[in-house]
Design a protein around this motif. Structure first.
Motif, short mmCIF file in Angstrom:
data_model
loop_
_atom_site.label_atom_id
_atom_site.label_comp_id
_atom_site.label_asym_id
_atom_site.label_seq_id
_atom_site.Cartn_x
_atom_site.Cartn_y
_atom_site.Cartn_z
N ILE A 145 0.91 -1.17 0.03
CA ILE A 145 -0.05 -0.03 0.02
C ILE A 145 0.80 1.07 0.09
CG2 ILE A 145 -1.61 1.35 1.48
CD1 ILE A 145 -2.86 -1.26 2.19
N THR A 146 1.86 1.25 0.88
CA THR A 146 2.71 2.43 1.05
C THR A 146 3.43 2.76 -0.39
OG1 THR A 146 3.01 2.05 3.34
CG2 THR A 146 4.82 3.47 2.10
N TRP A 147 3.98 1.53 -0.92
CA TRP A 147 4.74 1.83 -2.11
C TRP A 147 3.80 2.13 -3.47
CZ3 TRP A 147 9.27 3.23 -3.57
CH2 TRP A 147 9.70 3.13 -4.66
N THR A 148 2.73 1.62 -3.48
CA THR A 148 1.58 2.13 -4.46
C THR A 148 1.30 3.65 -4.27
OG1 THR A 148 0.76 -0.22 -4.55
CG2 THR A 148 -0.77 1.71 -5.11
N GLN A 149 1.27 4.00 -2.81
CA GLN A 149 0.91 5.64 -2.81
C GLN A 149 1.81 6.37 -3.23
OE1 GLN A 149 0.19 5.24 1.29
NE2 GLN A 149 -2.22 5.06 1.22
N GLN A 150 3.39 5.91 -2.94
CA GLN A 150 4.44 6.43 -3.30
C GLN A 150 4.50 6.65 -4.89
OE1 GLN A 150 6.87 7.94 -1.69
NE2 GLN A 150 7.94 8.67 -3.53
N ILE A 151 4.35 5.71 -5.54
CA ILE A 151 4.55 5.56 -7.31
C ILE A 151 3.24 6.31 -7.87
CG2 ILE A 151 6.14 3.74 -7.22
CD1 ILE A 151 3.92 2.07 -8.35
N SER A 152 2.14 6.41 -7.06
CA SER A 152 0.92 7.17 -7.62
C SER A 152 0.78 8.43 -7.06
CB SER A 152 -0.12 6.22 -7.57
OG SER A 152 -0.56 6.05 -6.12
N ALA A 153 1.74 8.98 -6.11
CA ALA A 153 1.75 10.20 -5.64
C ALA A 153 1.29 11.40 -6.73
CB ALA A 153 2.96 10.60 -4.87
N GLY A 154 0.21 12.31 -6.41
CA GLY A 154 -0.06 13.29 -7.38
C GLY A 154 -1.16 13.25 -8.16
N LEU A 155 -1.42 11.82 -8.35
CA LEU A 155 -2.55 11.27 -9.24
C LEU A 155 -3.83 11.39 -8.32
CD1 LEU A 155 -0.99 8.10 -10.65
CD2 LEU A 155 -0.99 10.38 -11.72
N THR A 156 -4.90 11.82 -9.27
CA THR A 156 -6.25 11.83 -8.65
C THR A 156 -6.38 10.28 -8.36
OG1 THR A 156 -7.39 11.78 -10.73
CG2 THR A 156 -6.79 14.11 -9.80
N ALA A 157 -7.72 10.31 -7.52
CA ALA A 157 -8.18 8.80 -7.46
C ALA A 157 -8.57 8.23 -8.55
CB ALA A 157 -9.67 8.89 -6.38
N GLU A 158 -9.14 8.83 -9.44
CA GLU A 158 -9.66 8.53 -10.93
C GLU A 158 -8.44 8.23 -11.93
OE1 GLU A 158 -11.22 10.51 -14.78
OE2 GLU A 158 -12.62 10.95 -12.89
N GLN A 159 -7.34 8.97 -11.63
CA GLN A 159 -6.04 8.46 -12.33
C GLN A 159 -5.27 7.38 -11.66
OE1 GLN A 159 -4.23 12.35 -11.82
NE2 GLN A 159 -4.51 12.86 -13.90
N GLN A 160 -5.59 7.19 -10.39
CA GLN A 160 -5.08 5.94 -9.91
C GLN A 160 -5.90 4.56 -10.28
OE1 GLN A 160 -5.01 6.45 -5.76
NE2 GLN A 160 -3.54 8.24 -5.71
N VAL A 161 -7.10 4.81 -10.56
CA VAL A 161 -7.83 3.55 -10.99
C VAL A 161 -7.61 3.49 -12.43
CG1 VAL A 161 -10.27 3.02 -11.58
CG2 VAL A 161 -9.76 3.89 -9.32
N GLN A 162 -7.30 4.35 -13.07
CA GLN A 162 -6.92 4.34 -14.56
C GLN A 162 -5.88 3.67 -14.69
OE1 GLN A 162 -7.23 8.38 -16.16
NE2 GLN A 162 -8.41 7.55 -17.99
N LEU A 163 -4.65 3.97 -14.07
CA LEU A 163 -3.56 3.52 -14.04
C LEU A 163 -3.21 2.18 -13.75
CD1 LEU A 163 -0.29 3.98 -13.99
CD2 LEU A 163 -0.40 4.44 -11.52
N PHE A 164 -4.21 1.50 -12.65
CA PHE A 164 -4.34 0.24 -12.38
C PHE A 164 -4.88 -0.71 -13.45
CE2 PHE A 164 -7.07 -3.28 -10.99
CZ PHE A 164 -6.06 -4.00 -10.47
N HIS A 165 -5.99 0.00 -13.95
CA HIS A 165 -6.41 -0.89 -15.17
C HIS A 165 -5.70 -0.63 -16.47
CE1 HIS A 165 -10.34 -1.38 -13.33
NE2 HIS A 165 -10.51 -0.30 -13.23
N LEU A 166 -4.97 0.15 -16.65
CA LEU A 166 -4.00 0.28 -17.72
C LEU A 166 -2.80 -0.97 -17.56
CD1 LEU A 166 -4.07 4.13 -18.52
CD2 LEU A 166 -5.04 2.33 -20.29
N LEU A 167 -2.43 -0.80 -16.49
CA LEU A 167 -1.30 -1.57 -16.07
C LEU A 167 -1.67 -3.29 -16.28
CD1 LEU A 167 0.58 0.05 -13.06
CD2 LEU A 167 1.43 0.01 -15.52
N ASP A 168 -3.03 -3.40 -15.59
CA ASP A 168 -3.55 -4.76 -15.87
C ASP A 168 -3.70 -5.09 -17.29
OD1 ASP A 168 -4.96 -7.06 -14.67
OD2 ASP A 168 -6.74 -6.23 -15.62
#
Length: 147
Positions: free
Chosen positions: A110-133
């Protein structure tokens, strides 16, 4: 190759290397390397698994799975037993020692995910997850289709 294509290769490489560095650093307190984290987390989450299932879930070769599990067994984080009906099938279970550190491993993720997605909105974080998946599935499909 365009600049974007070479840049994405660099970015993936950097994220992978820095993730391994972070995990190695954080897991040293448990006498574990970062490479063992996915194995231990998968085993703790599933509680009782056949060894081959772990390789399939993580998309890792049987040899690498066997070596990694041997290390976890040596460190008393897992127990492997043979299936009574077939001695070639190993059943893998976490020990109390593994279950004790599991919440800490989850927090590391969780901590590392927060670190690498810092500065992203919640929507962008969800998008990032879906794109990486989707990208990881495409990478697997490439090799699955070659076999």
């Amino acid at each position: 190759m365009s600049s974007e294509e070479t840049d994405i290769l660099k970015m993936i490489s950097i994220i992978y290397r820095k993730t391994q560095m972070y995990l190695n650093e954080q897991m040293a307190v448990f006498n574990l390397s970062g490479g063992l984290a996915p194995f231990l987390m998968t085993i703790c989450e599933n509680r009782r698994m056949v060894q081959n299932q772990i390789g399939e879930m993580l998309d890792i070769s049987k040899g690498t799975v066997a070596k990694s599990l041997a290390k976890l067994e040596e460190l008393e984080y897992i127990v492997r037993t043979t299936n009574g009906s077939d001695n070639r099938i190993f059943v893998v279970e976490p020990t109390p020692k593994a279950l004790e550190i599991y919440p800490k491993l989850r927090q590391l993720g969780i901590t590392w995910t927060q670190q690498i997605s810092a500065g992203l909105t919640a929507e962008q974080q969800v998008q990032l997850f879906h794109l990486l998946d989707k990208s990881s599935r495409n990478a697997c499909a490439y090799f699955d289709n070659r076999e």
